[in-house]
Every structure is written in C-alpha cells, then in structure tokens.
Design a protein around this motif. Structure first.
Motif, PDB file in Angstrom:
ATOM      1  N   ASP A 213     -53.823   5.918  46.704  1.00  0.00           N
ATOM      2  CA  ASP A 213     -53.564   5.067  47.858  1.00  0.00           C
ATOM      3  C   ASP A 213     -52.231   4.326  47.716  1.00  0.00           C
ATOM      4  OD1 ASP A 213     -55.965   5.843  48.950  1.00  0.00           O
ATOM      5  OD2 ASP A 213     -57.036   3.987  48.426  1.00  0.00           O
ATOM      6  N   ILE A 214     -51.983   3.799  46.535  1.00  0.00           N
ATOM      7  CA  ILE A 214     -50.724   3.090  46.285  1.00  0.00           C
ATOM      8  C   ILE A 214     -49.558   4.062  46.385  1.00  0.00           C
ATOM      9  CG2 ILE A 214     -49.367   1.899  44.521  1.00  0.00           C
ATOM     10  CD1 ILE A 214     -52.016   0.625  43.576  1.00  0.00           C
ATOM     11  N   SER A 215     -49.723   5.242  45.830  1.00  0.00           N
ATOM     12  CA  SER A 215     -48.661   6.245  45.891  1.00  0.00           C
ATOM     13  C   SER A 215     -48.357   6.626  47.332  1.00  0.00           C
ATOM     14  CB  SER A 215     -49.079   7.473  45.088  1.00  0.00           C
ATOM     15  OG  SER A 215     -48.114   8.478  45.181  1.00  0.00           O
ATOM     16  N   SER A 216     -49.405   6.838  48.129  1.00  0.00           N
ATOM     17  CA  SER A 216     -49.208   7.194  49.536  1.00  0.00           C
ATOM     18  C   SER A 216     -48.533   6.063  50.299  1.00  0.00           C
ATOM     19  CB  SER A 216     -50.550   7.505  50.194  1.00  0.00           C
ATOM     20  OG  SER A 216     -51.119   8.644  49.614  1.00  0.00           O
ATOM     21  N   SER A 217     -48.931   4.837  50.009  1.00  0.00           N
ATOM     22  CA  SER A 217     -48.348   3.678  50.665  1.00  0.00           C
ATOM     23  C   SER A 217     -46.861   3.554  50.355  1.00  0.00           C
ATOM     24  CB  SER A 217     -49.086   2.417  50.227  1.00  0.00           C
ATOM     25  OG  SER A 217     -48.471   1.270  50.739  1.00  0.00           O
ATOM     26  N   ILE A 218     -46.512   3.788  49.096  1.00  0.00           N
ATOM     27  CA  ILE A 218     -45.102   3.703  48.697  1.00  0.00           C
ATOM     28  C   ILE A 218     -44.290   4.807  49.341  1.00  0.00           C
ATOM     29  CG2 ILE A 218     -43.543   3.957  46.711  1.00  0.00           C
ATOM     30  CD1 ILE A 218     -45.662   2.454  45.042  1.00  0.00           C
ATOM     31  N   LYS A 219     -44.853   6.018  49.396  1.00  0.00           N
ATOM     32  CA  LYS A 219     -44.135   7.164  49.971  1.00  0.00           C
ATOM     33  C   LYS A 219     -43.924   7.009  51.469  1.00  0.00           C
ATOM     34  CE  LYS A 219     -45.563  10.529  46.523  1.00  0.00           C
ATOM     35  NZ  LYS A 219     -46.376  11.704  46.226  1.00  0.00           N
ATOM     36  N   SER A 220     -44.833   6.329  52.152  1.00  0.00           N
ATOM     37  CA  SER A 220     -44.738   6.206  53.604  1.00  0.00           C
ATOM     38  C   SER A 220     -43.747   5.143  54.044  1.00  0.00           C
ATOM     39  CB  SER A 220     -46.104   5.917  54.206  1.00  0.00           C
ATOM     40  OG  SER A 220     -46.561   4.632  53.834  1.00  0.00           O
ATOM     41  N   ARG A 221     -43.198   4.386  53.126  1.00  0.00           N
ATOM     42  CA  ARG A 221     -42.244   3.314  53.491  1.00  0.00           C
ATOM     43  C   ARG A 221     -40.919   3.887  53.771  1.00  0.00           C
ATOM     44  NH1 ARG A 221     -43.668  -1.688  49.489  1.00  0.00           N
ATOM     45  NH2 ARG A 221     -45.758  -1.967  50.246  1.00  0.00           N
TER      46      ARG A 221
END
Length: 92
Positions: free
Chosen positions: A84-92
C-alpha cells in the motif's frame, strides 16, 4: 528516527514452516500405566507425572502452532502495508 526495516518474507515463512513440521513431529504420548497392577506409590506418581507431561506437551504444541499462525498473519499484514505504501508513493 528513519530506520529502514527489511523483512525477508520467504525466509520467515520457511522458518515458520520448519517450526510447524517440528511441532507436528513432536511426540507427546508417554507410556501408560507403568507397571500396571503394581501398588507402589512411586508407580502411581510416575503414571500421574506421565499424564501431566503428556498434557503439557500437547499444550506446548498448540501454543507453538498458534504463535506460528500469528507470525504468518503479521507477515501478511506487513506485506500488505508495504504494498500500500509503495503504491501510494508511486502514484504521486
């Protein structure tokens, strides 16, 4: 306080699997009625102790299995949070 925590999920899961296999192989049954027919107090006490040890061994196996399941669930939760954290960072 930015320390990186690295978890090798496969290694943890392998270790838990090995512990579960060892717990399954752990034999908790002991001799029943040592010297049956004998009226000595020592024999009676040995039988009582054997029964208690058998109960303790089975309880130990159950606690170990519960702990292993808890570890596996925690590892799964950590994987999900990490993703979830990885996806959140990538979507920025």
């Amino acid at each position: 306080m930015s320390q990186e925590m690295k978890i090798r999920y496969g290694d943890v899961e392998d270790a838990v699997s090995k512990m579960e296999a060892a717990a399954d192989a752990f034999e908790t049954t002991l001799a029943k009625d040592v010297a049956s027919g004998n009226e000595l107090d020592v024999v009676t006490k040995l039988n009582e102790i054997n029964n208690l040890l058998e109960e303790i061994g089975q309880t130990y196996k159950n606690v170990l299995k519960d702990n292993n399941q808890s570890v596996l669930k925690t590892i799964q939760n950590l994987k999900e949070v990490d993703q979830d954290i990885s996806s959140s960072i990538k979507s920025r």
